[in-house]
Design a protein around this motif. Structure first.
Motif, mmCIF file in Angstrom:
data_model
loop_
_atom_site.group_PDB
_atom_site.id
_atom_site.type_symbol
_atom_site.label_atom_id
_atom_site.label_comp_id
_atom_site.label_asym_id
_atom_site.label_seq_id
_atom_site.Cartn_x
_atom_site.Cartn_y
_atom_site.Cartn_z
ATOM 1 N N ARG A 130 39.481 34.499 29.255
ATOM 2 C CA ARG A 130 38.594 34.910 28.182
ATOM 3 C C ARG A 130 39.296 35.833 27.207
ATOM 4 O O ARG A 130 38.842 36.046 26.109
ATOM 5 C CB ARG A 130 37.357 35.623 28.760
ATOM 6 C CG ARG A 130 36.549 34.770 29.719
ATOM 7 C CD ARG A 130 35.717 33.757 28.981
ATOM 8 N NE ARG A 130 34.503 34.368 28.477
ATOM 9 C CZ ARG A 130 33.892 33.987 27.376
ATOM 10 N NH1 ARG A 130 34.406 33.031 26.646
ATOM 11 N NH2 ARG A 130 32.789 34.564 26.991
ATOM 12 N N PHE A 131 40.406 36.419 27.650
ATOM 13 C CA PHE A 131 41.133 37.354 26.792
ATOM 14 C C PHE A 131 42.366 36.707 26.168
ATOM 15 O O PHE A 131 43.142 37.369 25.506
ATOM 16 C CB PHE A 131 41.603 38.594 27.574
ATOM 17 C CG PHE A 131 40.547 39.268 28.379
ATOM 18 C CD1 PHE A 131 39.199 39.103 28.074
ATOM 19 C CD2 PHE A 131 40.878 40.077 29.439
ATOM 20 C CE1 PHE A 131 38.221 39.726 28.813
ATOM 21 C CE2 PHE A 131 39.906 40.709 30.182
ATOM 22 C CZ PHE A 131 38.573 40.525 29.875
ATOM 23 N N GLY A 132 42.574 35.444 26.431
ATOM 24 C CA GLY A 132 43.752 34.783 25.893
ATOM 25 C C GLY A 132 44.941 34.991 26.808
ATOM 26 O O GLY A 132 44.984 35.920 27.595
ATOM 27 N N ASP A 134 48.737 35.862 27.415
ATOM 28 C CA ASP A 134 49.736 36.705 26.775
ATOM 29 C C ASP A 134 50.868 36.931 27.772
ATOM 30 O O ASP A 134 50.943 37.967 28.417
ATOM 31 C CB ASP A 134 49.067 38.046 26.443
ATOM 32 C CG ASP A 134 49.461 38.533 25.060
ATOM 33 O OD1 ASP A 134 50.489 38.072 24.550
ATOM 34 O OD2 ASP A 134 48.732 39.374 24.523
#
Ligand SMILES: [Zn+2]
Lengths: 216, 72
Positions: A130-132, A134
């Motif tokens: 949900r936060f991408g 990285d």
């Protein structure tokens, strides 16, 4: 459509015609009902087709659901006819009932496609998605997920925790939850809204998020 | 956008947001205003905030607007 203080609503001509047909007697009323029913079905079919990709309701099932939505909307419209005050065109007011019926029926339908979705399973591994992604910051991200988990455990009520987990972590559609839990949409939204705010405040208080980036 | 910004987005709440009940109660007026090029967001900023944040109400609004503008 013009705001007014009188008791009698001021209707635009087309809306006035609808109200007079639907409150008439005999054949005029029959004709009005039939015409309205035809429009409601068209709107229901259009709306279900618009949402076809996400709902996976298609073909004969779609047609069937459209007829149910139109029929239920019709009942609601006739039941609430005397609450129509002309704040919009009559048809806009009437179509709203169809759109809401479609959402409600699709919310219920969700469980036929996903009968095994658990509301309470806390699959925190999914949260980072949900936060991408990285890749360079794995450790920091894991840290952040832990902090969110702590915020959920320490600041939310059981009710807020359950709904936040279902919607944000497990990504159950809000209307599916509404149908499953017998709550209304506003109650579910409000609980998740409060949960979001509390988690954010916790993360700010503990130095994970920046306070200055307020709101949107 | 990094994951911190994404998290900010997931957790963002707008104090102006009126919630589903009020937004739905006003949805037909809001849709008619948009359909006739009136500044609905200015008239009902709390509804605009809600429709931007609430997936299901935003979806209902899109559907209603299409039904109205298609002249169905
Ligand atoms: Zn809503």
């Amino acid at each position: 459509m013009i705001p007014h203080d009188d008791d009698a609503p001021v209707l635009d001509p087309a809306s006035a015609e609808w109200i007079s047909a639907l409150t008439a007697a005999g054949r005029d009323r029959e004709a009005g009902l039939a015409r309205l029913h035809g429009l409601l079905i068209r709107v229901a079919v259009h709306e279900l087709r618009r949402r076809e990709a996400s709902s996976a309701v298609t073909g004969a099932e779609l047609d069937d659901m459209a007829h149910q939505c139109a029929a239920d909307a019709m009942l609601a419209i006739l039941d609430k006819l005397d609450t129509f005050r002309g704040e919009s065109r009559f048809t806009t007011w009437a179509y709203k009932f169809v759109v809401l019926e479609v959402s409600s029926k699709l919310g219920r339908h969700y469980w036929r496609r996903h009968p095994t979705t658990l509301l309470d399973a806390e699959d925190w591994e999914r949260l980072p998605d949900r936060f991408g992604v990285d890749p360079g910051e794995h450790a920091e991200r894991a840290d952040l997920v832990k902090a969110v988990q702590r915020a959920v455990e320490e600041t939310l009520t059981d009710h807020q925790r359950r709904l936040f987990t279902a919607i944000v972590v497990n990504q159950v559609p809000l209307d599916a939850l509404v149908s499953q839990l017998g709550l209304n949409r506003n109650a579910v939204y409000k609980a998740v809204f409060d949960a979001r705010r509390k988690i954010r405040l916790f993360l700010i208080a503990n130095g994970y998020l920046d306070e200055r980036r307020q709101g949107r | 956008m990094n994951h911190r910004e994404q998290l900010e987005r997931v957790l963002a709440t707008d104090p102006a947001d009126v919630g589903c009940e009020q937004a739905i109660a006003l949805l037909h007026m809001y849709a008619d205003m948009i359909a006739t090029d009136k500044d609905a967001a200015r008239e009902y900023p709390g509804v605009a905030a809600h429709l931007a944040a609430c997936g299901p109400c935003g979806e209902d609004f899109q559907g209603l607007l299409e039904a109205v503008t298609a002249g169905a």
